[in-house]
Structures are given as C-alpha cells and as structure tokens.
Design a protein around this motif. Structure first.
Motif, PDB file in Angstrom:
ATOM      1  N   THR A  49      -0.604   6.113   5.584  1.00  0.00           N
ATOM      2  CA  THR A  49      -1.118   4.970   4.816  1.00  0.00           C
ATOM      3  C   THR A  49      -1.685   3.872   5.720  1.00  0.00           C
ATOM      4  OG1 THR A  49       0.582   5.373   3.147  1.00  0.00           O
ATOM      5  CG2 THR A  49      -0.516   3.233   3.066  1.00  0.00           C
ATOM      6  N   HIS A  50      -0.937   3.559   6.801  1.00  0.00           N
ATOM      7  CA  HIS A  50      -1.290   2.384   7.601  1.00  0.00           C
ATOM      8  C   HIS A  50      -1.907   2.715   8.956  1.00  0.00           C
ATOM      9  CE1 HIS A  50       0.618  -0.597   4.948  1.00  0.00           C
ATOM     10  NE2 HIS A  50       1.568   0.299   4.752  1.00  0.00           N
ATOM     11  N   ASN A 103       4.428   9.360   5.795  1.00  0.00           N
ATOM     12  CA  ASN A 103       3.607   8.701   4.778  1.00  0.00           C
ATOM     13  C   ASN A 103       3.176   7.309   5.202  1.00  0.00           C
ATOM     14  OD1 ASN A 103       3.119  10.418   2.542  1.00  0.00           O
ATOM     15  ND2 ASN A 103       5.323  10.362   2.100  1.00  0.00           N
ATOM     16  N   ALA A 114       0.848  -1.192   0.000  1.00  0.00           N
ATOM     17  CA  ALA A 114       0.000   0.000   0.000  1.00  0.00           C
ATOM     18  C   ALA A 114       0.885   1.243   0.000  1.00  0.00           C
ATOM     19  CB  ALA A 114      -0.917  -0.009   1.221  1.00  0.00           C
ATOM     20  N   GLY A 115       0.616   2.135  -0.925  1.00  0.00           N
ATOM     21  CA  GLY A 115       1.310   3.426  -0.935  1.00  0.00           C
ATOM     22  C   GLY A 115       2.671   3.437  -1.600  1.00  0.00           C
ATOM     23  N   LEU A 123       8.115   5.009   1.558  1.00  0.00           N
ATOM     24  CA  LEU A 123       7.233   5.620   2.543  1.00  0.00           C
ATOM     25  C   LEU A 123       8.058   6.050   3.754  1.00  0.00           C
ATOM     26  CD1 LEU A 123       4.236   3.095   2.499  1.00  0.00           C
ATOM     27  CD2 LEU A 123       4.356   5.325   1.401  1.00  0.00           C
TER      28      LEU A 123
END
Ligand code: SF4
Ligand code: SF4
Lengths: 395, 68
Positions: free
Chosen positions: A32-33, A28, A17-18, A24
């Motif tokens: 994202t998480h 970030n 993801a991302g 990341l």
C-alpha cells in the motif's frame, strides 16, 4: 472498550489507505505505502518545518520545535504515546490495530535518525498491544522496541504520566514540570508524541513536503483523523483534509441537528459552527436528550478520573458534581456555586485535567443557558439518553 | 524577579503559606492556597523565602521567572 472499526475517508486516504480490507500486515503495508526511505535528522527537521507538522495528541505542539529542542547526541528513546487519554477518541487505537506498520515506520525511522536506541510504545488496550507486538515480529528494525500496557485512565495518558508508567512507576503526572525532550525516559532526552503524529511522519517521509502539502490547508497541510460520535448515523473515524468545515463533517456523518461538542471531555460545547482548528473529536448531542443531565454524568466521570493527587482538582471536581446535581434539580445556588468553583480549578493541578474539565463544564453552562433556565423553572422534560458515552458506565 | 510555584501533588492545604505571606497567597474554600499570580516583589522576598522554608509538605517553591 471496543475499537470502533468504522472508517471512512473524505478526499485522499493516506493514514487510512488500505485499512478498509482490515489490518495491514507487513506485506500489505509495503504494498500500500511502499518502502520507507532512510532519512537523516536534518531531513526530518526540514520536512516538519516545511509542512508545519504539529503533534496530534491535542496540544498541537510543532514537531520541528520538539526536534530542535533535543540535544545533538544522547537521545535515549522515542516514545509512541498510544494511551489515548480522551475516552471519546478512537483514532489512535484504530491506527495501532489496523495500520501498525505505518506507526512503526514513523517511530523507528525517527529513532534511527536521532540515534535513539529505544522505541517505547505505550498502549492501553489489549487489541492494540497485540497488533503492535505481532507487527514488531514481522519486521527487523535492529532497535529495542517495547510495547507496554498502561492503565486506562484519563490522566494516565498525560505525557509525563506515561513516562512514569514506562519506567515502572505509577501512571500519574509528577508535580514538577519537566520537558521530555530534556528529562524524559529515565531522565534522559526523549522524543514523545502521540500515535497519529508518527503515522503522519511516515507519510511525510514518503511523500516529501510537496506531496504532503497537496491537500488540506496551505498553512497546515495534509490530512487529519477525526472521531465522530453521538447522535450520528455513521459514528467512527474519518480521515479528512485539514481545514474541512465542521458542517461538512456533521453532514457526512449524518448528525442530528443540535449542540456539538468539539474536542472531547476536555473540549468545549459550541453554540455555532466554528473551524475545527485541530480538534480531533466531534460529538453531536441531538435534541432528544437532556443536555445538562448528559453533562452531569460526564462531570461525575471527570471527577472520578482525577488522580487524587492535587487538592483543588480533587475537591473542586467533587464540588462541581454536587453543584451540577443541585442545578439539575432546580436549585439556583447550584448554578452560583458552579460558577465560583469553575474559576477555582484551572491551573491548579499537576496536569491539565482540571483545566480541561473546567473548559468542558464552563462551555456547557454557556451553551445550555436555556436549559439551565428550564431546570431552574422545574425541569426540561427530556430524559437523559446517554448520548455522551461514559467509560465504565454511569455511577 | 521571582514567582511562587506550588507542587500540587505535595501540597496538603496546611495553609501556613497564607499566614506567612497573606499579600501574595490566600486560601480557597478547601484550604488550598490561591496564588495571586504576580511576581514577588523585592520587599516580599524575605517573607516569601520564609514561607517556602516553613511549608511542611515541601510543596512551595520560589522560581526565577523564565518564560518557557
Ligand atoms: S491535577 Fe488532578 S488529575 Fe492531574 S495529577 Fe493532580 S489530581 Fe491528578
Ligand atoms: S504551606 Fe505548603 S502545604 Fe501548606 S498550603 Fe501552603 S503550600 Fe500547601
């Protein structure tokens, strides 16, 4: 070796993801998480049992059993094995360089739950090392976290070889079979697993067992990372739900028709599509290259990767290189000798290298049966294109 | 019951074990021992222990078979 940055996702993006926007950083990552929850050892044990999480380094050992095998107190270290030993695999390097905080969340969360004072991260390329070191500076875990670069050799990635290297010793497996959970880092109880396992733990901690099981097989839910390479239009790392059929992966990657290698250079050649079954490397050979010539080049490399410690591994693999060379040139005795030598090396070394190499070569002789016959009859007429990458080039 | 085990990082292929314990050990074409993989019987115990003690590389062990 360069990190393969091409990533794609079939279904839900979890680990990846991302990352399509690049590495990341802490901010970030949290964006994202979300923030990682604080879990106890009992929580981890339950979660891993509930979803049947298995180690993602190749041996597929159940994480819950590894946790249960650790003593109640005195766990010394959590070790992230990022010295990806399969040369074809890119997934762990990719996670270390693009999603370092996810890996760190998994490792530090577990270390805290286990009361382990050390988190040790073994990597074998400079890019991953730098990404992890930067990530550690971006956060405050109140643990001793260390990143160590270990040699980039096949066998150096074996769990006990990694422990030896982390202690400042040679990166080769010791002759005695010991369990890291009992006698790991400095002979103290240690939880060691590969990079993807820790990223999966970080995802599992956040999603809970129900959320984690929303995709993939009911028996082994979640997602998996696959490295796809060879005669394909889109090589790279793919995140897919577990249980995805091999054909779907090949289609998705734009693979040429032809033989498929599953599981890398310790894996096996397939004569027909089978379930992926935990394998994380898929290589399509295509039909333009000479399969036996390709296998011969890998055999040379496998032989050079033997750590030179154990007689049957050293002499056996060297003999097999010679057998395959003779077979390529049409000498039927090369084939007979190869069959005999393949029976002589499994189980006769301090690590699983001879076993893995034998699996790769044995399956090649089975699946490329027609090509063997063509070579015995004068050759198959195809050039060796080097579809199977050999680290460091061909000898 | 016990089983023979070899520490492959130590074994130099001296082959003494095959001489002392031919029923349980043979040598491959490179001179390294091939264990027949079965349990050492009570009758073979003394010879097996002699082979372990004689191994110049300290590579041979007699282990109790535990399933792990
Ligand atoms: S089995 Fe082979 S690769 Fe493994 S430690 Fe022994 S010599 Fe090295
Ligand atoms: S006697 Fe020891 S060193 Fe010699 S072959 Fe047997 S195990 Fe190896």
């Amino acid at each position: 070796m360069k990190t393969l940055l091409a990533t794609s996702v079939i279904g839900d993006a979890r680990l990846l993801a991302g990352v399509e926007r690049g590495r990341l950083d802490r901010q970030n990552h949290l964006w994202t998480h979300g923030a990682p929850p604080d879990l106890t050892r009992a929580n981890y044990q339950q979660l891993c049992e509930a979803v049947g999480l298995k180690g993602r380094g190749g041996a597929a050992f159940p994480v819950a059993r590894k946790l249960a095998d650790l003593p109640d107190r005195g766990v010394e270290a959590v070790v992230v094995n990022g010295s990806e030993s399969e040369p074809l695999s890119r997934k762990d390097r990719l996670l270390l360089s693009l999603a370092p905080h996810l890996v760190l969340d998994g490792a530090t969360g577990l270390a805290r739950a286990l009361g382990a004072p050390h988190v040790l991260i073994a990597v074998h390329d400079a890019e991953s090392a730098q990404s992890m070191r930067e990530a550690i500076l971006e956060r405050d875990d109140r643990l001793a976290i260390e990143v160590t670069e270990t040699p980039d050799r096949f066998v150096a990635g074996e769990a006990r070889a990694v422990l030896s290297a982390l202690e400042g010793g040679p990166a080769v497996p010791p002759g005695r079979k010991v369990l890291p959970t009992r006698q790991g880092y400095h002979r103290r109880p240690t939880f060691l697993s590969n990079v993807e396992t820790f990223a999966q733990l970080a995802v599992l901690a956040r999603l809970g067992a129900r959320g984690f099981s929303a995709t993939g097989l009911s028996t082994a839910p979640g997602t998996q990372l696959l490295t796809v390479d060879g005669a394909v239009q889109r090589p790279g790392v793919i995140e897919t739900p577990t249980g995805i059929p091999l054909d779907t992966v090949l289609q998705f990657a734009g693979a040429e028709p032809g033989p498929v290698l599953l599981g890398g250079y310790h894996g096996r050649w397939l004569s027909q599509p089978v379930p992926l079954d935990g394998a994380s490397i898929v290589v399509a050979l295509g039909s333009a290259t000479c399969p036996l010539g390709e296998v011969y080049q890998v055999a040379q490399w496998l032989s050079a990767q033997s750590a030179g410690q154990c007689g049957p591994c050293v002499f056996g693999l060297a003999s097999l290189v010679d057998d395959f060379a003779r077979l390529l040139h049409g000498d039927v005795n090369g084939w007979y000798d190869a069959q005999r030598h393949l029976g002589l090396i499994p189980g006769r070394g301090a690590c699983a290298h001879p076993d893995g190499a034998a699996r790769f070569l044995t399956s090649a002789l089975q699946v490329f049966d027609d090509d063997v016959r063509r070579h015995l009859g004068g050759g198959c007429g195809r050039p060796v294109l080097g579809v199977l990458p050999v680290p460091g080039g061909v000898a | 019951m016990s089983r023979l085990e070899i520490d492959w990082t130590r074994c130099d292929g001296h082959g003494l074990c095959a001489t002392l314990l031919g029923a349980a050990v043979e040598l491959d074409e490179w001179g390294y021992p091939v264990l027949r993989g079965r349990e050492i019987t009570a009758g073979e115990g003394p010879d097996a222990r002699r082979a372990v003690l004689a191994c110049p590389a300290l590579a041979l062990r007699l282990s109790r078979s535990v399933n792990r």
